[in-house]
Design an enzyme around this catalytic site. Structure first.
Site, PDB file in Angstrom:
ATOM      1  N   LYS A   1      -9.273  29.385  62.234  1.00 45.33           N
ATOM      2  CA  LYS A   1      -7.920  29.444  62.778  1.00 45.33           C
ATOM      3  C   LYS A   1      -7.786  28.404  63.889  1.00 45.33           C
ATOM      4  O   LYS A   1      -8.610  28.364  64.813  1.00 45.33           O
ATOM      5  CB  LYS A   1      -7.675  30.835  63.355  1.00 45.33           C
ATOM      6  CG  LYS A   1      -6.377  31.478  62.955  1.00 45.33           C
ATOM      7  CD  LYS A   1      -6.382  32.933  63.401  1.00 45.33           C
ATOM      8  CE  LYS A   1      -5.007  33.518  63.383  1.00 45.33           C
ATOM      9  NZ  LYS A   1      -4.995  34.873  63.935  1.00 45.33           N
TER      10      LYS A   1
HETATM   11  O1  G3P Z   1      -2.960  37.463  64.735  1.00 40.80           O
HETATM   12  C1  G3P Z   1      -1.816  37.015  65.331  1.00 40.80           C
HETATM   13  C2  G3P Z   1      -0.675  37.990  65.411  1.00 40.80           C
HETATM   14  O2  G3P Z   1      -0.580  38.814  64.317  1.00 40.80           O
HETATM   15  C3  G3P Z   1      -0.390  38.582  66.728  1.00 40.80           C
HETATM   16  O3  G3P Z   1       0.497  39.665  66.723  1.00 40.80           O
HETATM   17  O4  G3P Z   1       1.590  41.586  67.806  1.00 40.80           O
HETATM   18  O5  G3P Z   1       0.161  40.034  69.189  1.00 40.80           O
HETATM   19  O6  G3P Z   1       2.374  39.299  68.354  1.00 40.80           O
HETATM   20  P1  G3P Z   1       1.200  40.160  68.082  1.00 40.80           P
END
Ligand code: G3P
Length: 217
Positions: A83
């Protein structure tokens, strides 16, 4: 649509992998911190449980160091997707790793033109963050629609990995639009199984079956 689980919690991964419905895992530095585990140890363990892509994130911001990190991460297992952030250095790293045959997931995508750059850089996945756009009163799912249109216009092989999923509605919308993957937190994934009418109907069927006095086995 493929289902990835967005967590570094090995217990959640094992429990939901047992359903046979998990196609991969995504992690990020925040999820690693939340797990309280050592990065390499937890990523290796996840790769032992999941056959599909397991995203492990680089943390350097310059191309040279990011590339070194990416190569080290790719060496953990064949199913690692490295990533990288959606920056100039991240996309340079994406191009180099992709040319070397490494799966790359370009993360922190917030615009359709950023997604287009990721596809041109050969990314296996691009991760638009729908929840974080919704958080600032922008339409996260409109971004997914735009990216779907652009990728289909040019037959890009890069998969749209809907990230920052916060609810079952996000999963439904992603599937309606034709996103390739949704990476879903464990609590949201569990909610997808639930419906009160399923529970109610099952209770009635079980009661009525008991009343017949019959047995299948
Ligand atoms: O992996 C990245 C992503 O899914 C993060 O989610 O909830 O932290 O915005 P969030």
């Amino acid at each position: 649509m493929k289902f990835f689980i967005d967590t570094a919690d090995i217990d959640d991964i094992k429990e939901l992998a047992a359903t046979g419905l998990l196609d991969g895992v995504t992690t990020n530095p925040s999820l690693i911190k939340k797990s309280g585990r050592k990065f390499f140890e937890v990523i290796e363990e996840i790769c032992g449980v999941i056959e599909g892509p397991v995203s492990a994130e680089t943390v350097a911001t310059d191309h040279k160091t990011m590339l070194e990190e990416g190569r080290r991460l790719a060496g953990i297992a064949k199913n690692i997707a490295v990533k990288v952030p959606l920056t100039v250095d991240g996309l340079k790293t994406c191009k180099t790793l992709s040319d070397d045959g490494v799966m790359v997931n370009v993360t922190l995508c917030f615009s359709a033109t950023q997604a287009l750059l990721s596809a041109k850089a050969g990314a296996a996945f691009v991760s638009p963050f729908v929840g974080r756009l919704d958080d600032i009163s922008e339409d996260g799912m409109a971004l997914i629609e735009d990216i779907r249109l652009i990728f289909d216009n040019y037959d890009f092989a890069t998969e749209i990995l809907v990230a920052s999923v916060r609810s079952p509605m996000h999963v439904l919308e992603a599937a309606r639009i034709g996103a390739d993957v949704a990476t879903i937190p464990a609590d949201v994934l569990r909610k997808l199984f639930d419906h009160p009418l399923t529970d109610k109907g099952l209770a009635t069927f079980i009661q009525d079956w008991e009343d017949t006095g019959e047995s299948i086995l």
